[in-house]
Design a protein around this motif. Structure first.
Motif, short mmCIF file in Angstrom:
data_model
loop_
_atom_site.label_atom_id
_atom_site.label_comp_id
_atom_site.label_asym_id
_atom_site.label_seq_id
_atom_site.Cartn_x
_atom_site.Cartn_y
_atom_site.Cartn_z
N CYS A 26 22.83 26.47 -20.53
CA CYS A 26 24.26 25.54 -20.16
C CYS A 26 24.13 24.07 -20.12
O CYS A 26 24.35 23.07 -20.74
CB CYS A 26 24.85 26.19 -19.13
SG CYS A 26 26.59 25.22 -18.86
N GLY A 27 23.23 23.68 -18.80
CA GLY A 27 23.06 22.54 -18.48
C GLY A 27 24.23 21.94 -17.67
O GLY A 27 25.42 22.09 -18.13
N LEU A 28 23.93 21.23 -16.64
CA LEU A 28 25.10 20.86 -15.65
C LEU A 28 25.04 19.41 -15.61
O LEU A 28 26.25 18.72 -15.49
CB LEU A 28 24.69 21.61 -14.32
CG LEU A 28 24.67 22.88 -14.27
CD1 LEU A 28 24.53 23.56 -12.88
CD2 LEU A 28 26.32 23.59 -14.55
N VAL A 30 22.42 13.68 -25.84
CA VAL A 30 21.81 14.91 -25.76
C VAL A 30 21.51 15.51 -26.99
O VAL A 30 21.95 14.92 -28.12
CB VAL A 30 22.77 16.00 -25.06
CG1 VAL A 30 23.52 15.36 -23.88
CG2 VAL A 30 24.07 16.30 -25.90
N ARG A 31 20.61 16.55 -26.95
CA ARG A 31 20.24 17.23 -28.20
C ARG A 31 21.22 18.12 -28.36
O ARG A 31 21.77 19.10 -27.37
CB ARG A 31 18.89 17.77 -28.11
CG ARG A 31 18.45 18.81 -29.34
CD ARG A 31 17.27 18.87 -29.48
NE ARG A 31 17.12 19.63 -30.82
CZ ARG A 31 16.99 21.03 -30.89
NH1 ARG A 31 16.73 21.59 -29.68
NH2 ARG A 31 17.02 21.79 -32.18
N LEU A 34 24.99 22.12 -24.29
CA LEU A 34 24.90 20.71 -24.45
C LEU A 34 25.89 20.47 -25.80
O LEU A 34 26.82 19.64 -25.63
CB LEU A 34 23.63 19.93 -24.68
CG LEU A 34 22.55 19.91 -23.68
CD1 LEU A 34 21.05 19.49 -24.02
CD2 LEU A 34 23.01 19.25 -22.38
N ALA A 35 25.47 21.33 -26.61
CA ALA A 35 26.40 21.42 -28.08
C ALA A 35 27.74 21.60 -27.77
O ALA A 35 28.79 21.07 -28.21
CB ALA A 35 25.91 22.10 -29.27
N PHE A 67 26.96 11.06 -27.26
CA PHE A 67 25.99 10.89 -28.59
C PHE A 67 25.17 12.22 -28.48
O PHE A 67 24.56 12.45 -27.54
CB PHE A 67 25.34 9.50 -28.56
CG PHE A 67 25.82 8.17 -28.32
CD1 PHE A 67 26.60 7.88 -29.53
CD2 PHE A 67 26.57 7.94 -27.03
CE1 PHE A 67 27.39 6.76 -29.42
CE2 PHE A 67 27.29 6.63 -27.17
CZ PHE A 67 27.92 6.16 -28.45
N SER A 68 24.80 12.45 -29.89
CA SER A 68 23.83 13.50 -30.11
C SER A 68 22.97 13.58 -31.14
O SER A 68 23.32 12.88 -32.13
CB SER A 68 24.55 15.09 -29.93
OG SER A 68 25.81 14.98 -30.60
N PHE A 69 22.00 14.48 -30.92
CA PHE A 69 21.10 14.39 -32.17
C PHE A 69 20.65 15.95 -32.34
O PHE A 69 20.61 16.65 -31.53
CB PHE A 69 19.82 13.41 -32.02
CG PHE A 69 18.93 13.87 -31.00
CD1 PHE A 69 19.33 13.32 -29.77
CD2 PHE A 69 18.03 14.53 -31.11
CE1 PHE A 69 18.58 13.64 -28.58
CE2 PHE A 69 17.01 14.91 -30.10
CZ PHE A 69 17.14 14.51 -29.03
N TYR A 70 20.35 16.23 -33.71
CA TYR A 70 20.13 17.71 -33.96
C TYR A 70 18.48 17.76 -34.17
O TYR A 70 17.81 18.68 -33.32
CB TYR A 70 20.55 18.24 -35.11
CG TYR A 70 20.34 19.66 -35.56
CD1 TYR A 70 21.12 20.55 -34.59
CD2 TYR A 70 19.43 20.15 -36.43
CE1 TYR A 70 20.93 21.84 -34.80
CE2 TYR A 70 19.29 21.37 -36.49
CZ TYR A 70 19.94 22.34 -35.80
OH TYR A 70 19.65 23.60 -35.71
#
Ligand code: ADP
Ligand code: GLC
Length: 488
Positions: free
Chosen positions: A385-387, A401-402, A407-408, A428-431
């Motif tokens: 999950c990530g908090l 985040v990735r 995160l997604a 912002f995110s990257f895969y």
């Protein structure tokens, strides 16, 4: 509805990561919805009994519990979760829990959580309290679903008690040698290649939980799908796929009593969506504390994390030169693997004025970093999950985040959203799991910071979102009902 929540960590008593936040807040949200919840956790040596008002339960007195052929004297202490009526039951067995740490590499790590799992069940018996569901969390409680059906199956009190096995992290599986069968009093017939407690010739607590629980869930929807694949399944994907229709994903909520910039007791300056000026003051305060020169036009990037591969520190180190060459400053709070602790000590030494690191655990500082940073970086390899990214959204601190797991599910890329004509991007995110992809998205965030209007828009998009527990707690209640139906 009666729910027993078995956990090895719980805020404010004992914490290494997000499980503690969940255990300290989900039960309270359930209580608000009319559920009767009792939390069960080990009584670790470092828990401050006076501060948390623990009371010894004289009615129950001594419980004798056998582990590995030896009988241990176990006692029960109780307290209330702050600002609630939720009862926390502390399983007290000094031999196993007076160790200074929650998790150890000691030779009897299996025995510690065998005792805890039996302790939960025996305490329920002594309390004459038959829950509708026991929610078990991670491998440390993986034997409970087996015990309820098998070792304690004789007790009619548990005839209608279902078990829900919640996976917060699939990579830590609790694997032990075959001798654990005896220590845990697991029937030897259950151990054979491919059998319900066996995994690659070892006894797996995680697998046992998956096989015997009535239902299984993880802490985000995305992760519940990811762990069915070999890439994320940590060897157990096949086992989980066999129970695919019983696997659910419920996103964690966050406790806005603790994590809200309008009320956060650790912040020198409170702020809100309507007035963000306090955020800038916190940034100045934080930077002064770390001897970093303040520059309004340079973003401050924060990281708060266990320093382990899961959190992406291998790709971070791959791109570290490029990252630290960007026009930004850095504050890192974390502890974990020695090589990453050393990397940050080294960087802080050589990049004075640009990067500062606090190696260790510090709750107060974590709140200040959430508030004072402009960007929050979480390049995880996997993230159930990530908090911190959710805290960041509330604090107007834009997450990078990735795109994986929770995160997604929580961070929507600003550029991508704009490209498709939505304007509710919040980060912002990257895969690709690579230093280059990580670098490029941090670079995008740093460049966007220069445009104050757009930056504010992204901040507000995140701040107005609501990830409080209520909605997730309602979903848990539905899952408890389903688990109960399965058990009947
Ligand atoms: P995980 O449980 O995998 O570590 P989460 O994002 O779910 O990741 O939760 C981490 C929690 O632990 C957050 O509340 C975060 O603020 C806290 N945390 C992690 N490292 C530290 C640290 N060094 N000091 C203070 N808090 C920390
Ligand atoms: C685990 C996961 C994290 C999650 C937390 C609480 O520690 O690594 O992603 O947020 O559990 O569920």
């Amino acid at each position: 509805m009666k729910i027993a929540f078995a956990t090895t960590e719980c805020v404010p008593y004992a914490k290494t990561g997000g499980l503690a936040d969940v255990a300290g807040s989900l039960p309270k949200a359930l209580e608000k919805l009319g559920v009767e919840v009792k939390v069960f956790m080990p009584k670790y040596l470092f828990i401050d009994e006076a501060k948390h008002e623990l009371r010894y339960n004289w009615d129950i007195g001594e419980m004798l519990i056998r582990v590995n052929g030896k009988v241990f004297s176990v006692h029960l202490h109780q307290a209330k979760l702050p600002n609630s009526n939720v009862e926390v039951n502390f399983i007290d067995c000094p031999h196993f829990f007076n160790r200074g740490k929650i998790y150890t590499n000691d030779h009897d790590e299996d025995e510690r959580f065998i005792l805890f799992s039996k302790g939960v069940i025996e305490a329920l018996q002594r309390l004459s309290w038959a829950p509708d569901v026991i929610q078990c969390n991670d491998w440390q409680t993986g034997l409970i679903p087996l015990y309820i059906k098998d070792n304690y199956g004789w007790d009619r009190m548990f005839d209608h008690t279902a078990t829900l096995f919640t996976i917060h992290n699939f990579a830590y599986q609790g694997r032990f040698s075959k001798s654990t069968l005896y220590a845990a009093e697991i029937r030897p017939e259950l151990f054979y290649p491919g059998g319900p407690v066996e995994f690659e010739e070892s006894v797996s607590f995680m697998k046992t939980g998956i096989v015997f629980a009535d239902l299984i869930n993880t802490v985000s929807n995305k992760y519940s799908h990811e762990i069915l694949t070999p890439e994320y399944g940590a060897g157990l994907a096949g086992i989980l796929r066999a129970r695919k229709s019983d696997v659910y994903g419920i996103l964690n909520g966050v406790d806005y009593d603790e994590w809200n910039p309008e009320t956060d007791k650790f912040l020198p300056y409170k702020y809100s969506m309507k007035d963000l000026s306090g955020k800038l003051k916190n940034k100045k305060f934080l930077m002064e504390h770390f001897n970093l020169p303040f520059d309004e036009n340079r973003p401050l990037i924060g990281m708060i994390s266990r320093l382990v591969v899961q959190k992406g520190f291998d790709i971070f180190s791959e791109a570290v030169n490029e990252l630290t060459s960007l026009n930004a400053q850095w504050i890192i709070l974390g502890s974990g693997e020695y090589k990453y602790e050393e990397m940050f000590r080294h960087l802080a030494y050589h990049l004075k004025g640009k990067l500062a690191a606090y190696i260790g655990y510090n709750n107060e500082l974590s709140h200040l970093i959430e508030a004072g940073s402009d960007i929050f970086l979480m390049p995880s390899r996997y993230e159930p999950c990530g908090l911190n990214q959710i805290y960041s959204l509330k604090y107007g601190t834009i997450p990078v985040v990735r795109k994986t797991g929770g995160l997604a599910d929580t961070v929507k890329d600003w550029d991508e959203e704009n490209y498709y004509g939505f304007d509710h991007g919040n980060g912002f995110s990257f895969y690709d799991y690579s230093g280059f992809a990580l670098y490029k998205s941090v670079e995008r965030a740093v460049n966007t910071f220069a445009n104050k209007d757009i930056w504010k828009k992204i901040q507000l998009n995140g701040m107005k979102q609501d990830f409080s527990w209520k909605r997730s707690a309602e979903k848990y209640i539905e899952l408890y009902k389903l688990a109960k139906e399965k058990r009947e």
